[in-house]
Design an enzyme around this catalytic site. Structure first.
Site, short mmCIF file in Angstrom:
data_model
loop_
_atom_site.label_atom_id
_atom_site.label_comp_id
_atom_site.label_asym_id
_atom_site.label_seq_id
_atom_site.Cartn_x
_atom_site.Cartn_y
_atom_site.Cartn_z
N ARG A 113 43.17 37.65 39.05
CA ARG A 113 43.77 38.85 38.44
C ARG A 113 43.22 40.06 39.19
NH1 ARG A 113 40.08 39.74 32.93
NH2 ARG A 113 38.10 39.26 33.94
N GLU A 152 40.38 47.26 33.84
CA GLU A 152 39.29 47.37 34.81
C GLU A 152 39.78 47.58 36.24
OE1 GLU A 152 36.60 44.05 34.08
OE2 GLU A 152 35.69 45.16 32.42
N GLU A 307 35.29 47.11 25.00
CA GLU A 307 34.91 45.69 24.98
C GLU A 307 33.41 45.56 24.83
OE1 GLU A 307 36.14 43.38 28.34
OE2 GLU A 307 38.11 44.33 28.44
N TRP A 315 29.67 34.79 31.62
CA TRP A 315 29.57 35.04 33.06
C TRP A 315 28.20 35.56 33.51
CZ3 TRP A 315 28.66 40.21 33.84
CH2 TRP A 315 29.09 41.08 32.83
#
Ligand code: GLA
Ligand code: ZN
Length: 665
Positions: A113, A152, A307, A315
């Site tokens: 992405r 982002e 978020e 991660w």
């Protein structure tokens, strides 16, 4: 500029009903659970493009309409997302120009992405069309209270279209090739350009050694990304000019110049993933607070915590659970520093793919009987009691200057050390001021200095035009400026100032720097202050010659032992300090205690134990225990609105404890 005006502090998260369209039972259950969790704000559709446009030109918006209706009926508001953060495979296959090209010239295959070209007219057209369709269909839906653009934004593309756009941008900036060649000092290694077509983005298989080019490219990337963002926002601004527009920004992100980038946003929003539960709770909390202060300062408005994870991420190298109470503490920390929302990635764990083990409010188990769910409920309980802070900005009279373009220049700088440690240095100054209880904005060179009493600007290596003059005026009018080694070395194109460092700040600081020594890792020098106190220092040591500045401390070792190391230059009504090295934490703690007192900075709750944070906002004083153990602290008289208890005097703060005190008897 429309503002984010919610009738409550927002609470919710990224919601991906697009992944569950074949499970109407789950979509129903989501709404029940959201109400039970006390959620009132969901971000919907962030990566939903292939569900929204399964085949080119065929929109399927029915499911999204149903979701919005259902949320609205339950009293839940929505940030509606544009889907440009990831695109359907059919698009990459039919129009490969939307795929990003890497610095080595290789075009990516379809995948992942955040990997599209920001210049491609084809991609812009697809994004423009779907965004227009979305805003026309849902822009006036009563659930929709704002727009979440893409996701982002970041990265860069080196395709032919981007090269063309880069050249056009360079022409507009420099006018002539002569001016560009001069600004980039291209006579060095025979780099002189004789035709605009010779210009190319920096590449590991091409040019990386022209610092002016590297800087220009990074500026262009910010420009082009912002241009893309403006294009994607255009239909939205046209149809719903009353709705605020944001995009989610990242932690200490250096890929874009966020101050520049955010000029086109109505409010900033932020994705926060600190490594809670690590060995140094104070440092983790400080880094988080630094980011929050930065986000609030970007628009001088409350921001959205867009978020965060209610439990763990997937991660980090090691993804720890948030210990009991940490979720409430970490969420309220963002609120204390200026957030008007607490939102999560993600509402419900996906069943498959990359983030199936990333924390969520609703786990694979699917019900509410989990520790995480209860922790989330504790946040809604607290937010309901904190409405006083909504829309309020903390009173801030000191600023830390953290400039992304300066960071780029320092990262590119070759010598006298490979790692100049800019970010760590900035954070060390931040820690010292925060330990003292000073509330800080995190500004850059373009911000207004006059609203502050104190500006700390460590390692201000690159001075853009007018910055030194504005800092000087700030000092003359009574401001306190703190600078440190590697200040005033290069101009905005990375050309060294002639007449030696600190360049145009020479008069303000009242000294000049003859040379700079670099220390090996683990090697130290020392500082002895006039009053006899001594400290260690490391990394870099400027050898300085005070002109009008007075010496406050000297080096204790090496051939420059006894030479000035800490100075103060009184100028007009104010003063400018210079710390010629990278001092230890004890030095900075003592130094800023004195500075803050002299600069008349009011510090809520000075003298709290290290690792206990304090921040005042909206008439409430937040006290937050990040030490990982129970500690005793002396608290002001008042009422903790969270617990509904009186406060005052010596009090035990439990592990991960947080209070919001309304002072008074
Ligand atoms: C980012 C992204 C989200 C998700 C989270 C995981 O912030 O915006 O889509 O990947 O990270 O922590
Ligand atoms: Zn491109």
């Amino acid at each position: 500029m429309p503002e984010l005006k919610l009738p409550f502090l927002g609470h919710g998260g990224d919601y991906n009903p697009d992944q569950w369209r074949d499970r109407p039972d789950i979509l129903e259950e989501d709404v029940r659970l959201m109400k039970l969790a006390g959620c009132n704000l969901m971000s919907v559709g962030i990566f939903a493009w292939s569900a929204l446009e399964p085949r080119e030109g065929e929109y399927d918006f029915g499911w999204l309409g149903d979701v919005l209706d259902r949320l609205h009926a339950a009293g839940i508001s929505v940030f509606l997302a544009t889907p440009s953060g990831a695109r359907p495979a059919w698009m990459s296959r039919r129009y490969p120009e939307v795929l990003r090209v890497r610095p080595d010239g290789q075009r990516n295959l379809h995948g992942e992405r955040h990997n599209h070209c920001f210049t491609s007219p084809v991609y812009r057209a697809f994004v423009g069309r779907i965004n227009r369709a979305l805003v026309e269909r849902f822009g006036h839906h009563p659930a929709v209270v704002g727009w979440h653009l893409s996701n982002e934004y970041g990265g860069e593309c080196h395709c032919a279209l981007c090269q063309q756009a880069f050249r056009a941008w360079l022409k507009a900036r420099y006018g002539t090739l002569e001016a560009l060649n001069r600004a980039w000092w291209t006579g060095f290694w025979s780099k002189t350009y004789s035709d605009w077509e010779e210009l190319h983005s920096p590449s590991p298989v091409g040019e990386t050694s022209i610092h002016g080019l590297n800087l220009a490219w990074r500026r262009f990337v910010t420009h082009q990304t912002a241009d893309f963002m403006r294009a994607e926002a255009a239909p939205i601004r046209e149809v719903t000019p009353e709705l605020p527009v944001t995009t989610n920004l990242m932690e200490i992100f250096g890929g874009l110049d966020y101050f520049e980038f955010c000029r086109d946003l109505d409010f900033a929003s932020f994705d926060s993933y600190p490594r809670w539960g690590g060995p140094d709770g104070e440092w983790t909390a400080l880094c988080a607070a630094f980011n929050y202060d930065w986000m609030r300062t970007l628009k001088q408005r409350p921001f959205a915590l867009m978020e965060s994870t209610p439990s763990q991420v997937n991660w980090h190298d090691v993804c720890k659970l948030k210990k009991p109470g940490m979720h409430l503490l970490s969420s309220l920390q963002a609120v204390a520093h200026g957030a008007d929302t607490v939102q999560y990635f993600q509402w419900r764990k996906s069943r498959g793919a990359a983030e199936k083990f990333h924390g969520a409010v609703v786990d694979h188990v699917g019900h509410e009987h989990t520790r995480t769910f209860r922790e989330v409920q504790s946040v809604s309980g607290a937010l309901a009691k904190l409405d006083d802070v909504r829309g309020a900005m903390p009173e801030v009279r000191a600023a830390l200057l953290f400039d992304t373009q300066n960071r780029w220049a320092l990262e590119d700088c070759q010598g006298p050390r490979r790692d100049m440690g800019y970010l760590e240095t900035v954070l060390e100054h931040y820690r010292a001021l925060r330990r003292h209880g000073v509330a800080l904005d995190v500004i850059d060179e373009t911000c207004d200095f006059e609203r502050y009493h104190l500006v700390a600007a460590p390692m201000l290596y690159m001075l853009r035009p007018g910055v030194a003059e504005r800092l000087e005026a700030f000092v003359r009018r009574g401001g306190t400026l703190v600078c440190s080694c590697r200040t005033g070395c290069v101009d905005e194109d990375d050309l060294c100032f002639l007449g030696d460092f600190p360049g145009p700040l020479r008069q303000t600081l009242g000294l000049w720097v003859e040379e700079t020594d670099a220390l090996y890792d683990g090697e130290a020098n020392g500082i002895r202050m006039n009053d006899g106190r001594s400290y260690t220092c490391r990394a870099l040591c400027d050898r300085i010659h005070p002109e009008t500045a007075e010496t406050l401390g000297v080096y204790t070792a090496d051939f420059y032992a006894g030479e000035p190391c800490v100075t103060r230059n009184g100028l007009g009504e104010g003063a400018a300090y210079y710390i010629a090295t990278r001092p230890d934490a004890e030095f900075l703690d003592d130094f800023y205690t004195g500075i803050a007192d002299r600069a008349g900075l009011e510090c809520p709750l000075r003298g709290l134990p290290v690792g206990v944070g304090a921040m005042a906002r909206g008439g409430l004083l937040f006290v937050m225990n990040f030490t990982g153990r129970a500690v005793r602290a002396s608290l002001p008289e008042g009422v903790d609105v969270l617990a509904g208890r009186r406060t005052g005097g010596e009090t035990e703060l439990p592990v991960n404890g947080v209070l919001a005190i309304r002072p008074g008897r």
